[in-house]
Scaffold this motif. Structure first.
Motif, PDB file in Angstrom:
ATOM      1  N   TYR A  35       0.813  -1.213   0.000  1.00 62.01           N
ATOM      2  CA  TYR A  35       0.000   0.000   0.000  1.00 62.01           C
ATOM      3  C   TYR A  35       0.844   1.260   0.000  1.00 62.01           C
ATOM      4  N   PHE A  69      -2.700   5.580   1.542  1.00 61.75           N
ATOM      5  CA  PHE A  69      -3.841   4.879   0.952  1.00 61.75           C
ATOM      6  C   PHE A  69      -5.075   4.964   1.855  1.00 61.75           C
ATOM      7  N   PHE A 112      -8.603   2.913   3.044  1.00 64.39           N
ATOM      8  CA  PHE A 112      -9.257   1.609   3.146  1.00 64.39           C
ATOM      9  C   PHE A 112     -10.668   1.801   3.668  1.00 64.39           C
ATOM     10  N   ARG A 170      -1.230   4.438   6.104  1.00 65.41           N
ATOM     11  CA  ARG A 170      -0.716   3.146   6.579  1.00 65.41           C
ATOM     12  C   ARG A 170      -0.722   3.063   8.101  1.00 65.41           C
ATOM     13  N   PHE A 207      -9.084  -3.098  -5.345  1.00 70.78           N
ATOM     14  CA  PHE A 207      -7.844  -2.354  -5.177  1.00 70.78           C
ATOM     15  C   PHE A 207      -7.642  -1.414  -6.358  1.00 70.78           C
ATOM     16  N   LYS A 213       1.616   0.425  -6.240  1.00 71.19           N
ATOM     17  CA  LYS A 213       1.137   0.366  -4.856  1.00 71.19           C
ATOM     18  C   LYS A 213      -0.360   0.678  -4.835  1.00 71.19           C
ATOM     19  N   VAL A 214      -1.052   0.129  -3.850  1.00 71.07           N
ATOM     20  CA  VAL A 214      -2.488   0.343  -3.709  1.00 71.07           C
ATOM     21  C   VAL A 214      -2.746   1.746  -3.160  1.00 71.07           C
ATOM     22  N   SER A 217      -8.489   0.799  -1.293  1.00 69.74           N
ATOM     23  CA  SER A 217      -9.059  -0.542  -1.329  1.00 69.74           C
ATOM     24  C   SER A 217     -10.337  -0.537  -0.506  1.00 69.74           C
TER      25      SER A 217
END
Length: 118
Positions: free
Chosen positions: A30, A34, A36, A55, A102, A109-110, A113
């Motif tokens: 990730y 990112f 989520f 992260r 994703f 890199k993600v 997601s």
């Protein structure tokens, strides 16, 4: 365009990293900032948007989940590719059907997601 070999390689490593319970290995997929989203974030954390960003925040959330479920194992069911995205369909906790979408950056890199559960 996401090529099938990239999607399959990413998926194999993603599943293996979760099954290893190695948080650093999981987070290596990730980008630093990112985002989520998951219905579990709403249920467990009470965050109405169901989203966490970065992260550090997501890692703290996942660390608690990994500690709570040392028996966690994912099993691959299917990999689907899109223009800049991949969807992984897998069996999750207690054999529940799950899919995760994703979105990738140019660096592989993600960026975003989102998890979906049956």
């Amino acid at each position: 365009m996401i090529e099938k070999p990239f999607a399959e390689s990413f998926t194999a490593e993603w599943i293996a990293s979760w099954n290893s319970h190695d948080l650093d290995r999981i987070l290596s997929h990730y980008s630093e900032d990112f985002e989520f989203s998951s219905p579990v974030i709403v249920e467990r954390l009470g965050v109405p948007s169901g989203k966490l960003k970065g992260r550090e925040a997501v890692g703290a959330y996942w660390a608690k989940g990994l500690a709570r479920r040392p028996d966690l194992k994912f099993g691959l069911r299917a990999v689907l590719t899109g223009v800049s995205s991949v969807v992984i369909h897998y069996t999750g906790l207690d054999g529940v059907n799950a899919s995760e979408h994703f979105d990738f950056g140019a660096d592989g890199k993600v960026l975003r997601s989102s998890a979906h559960y049956g």
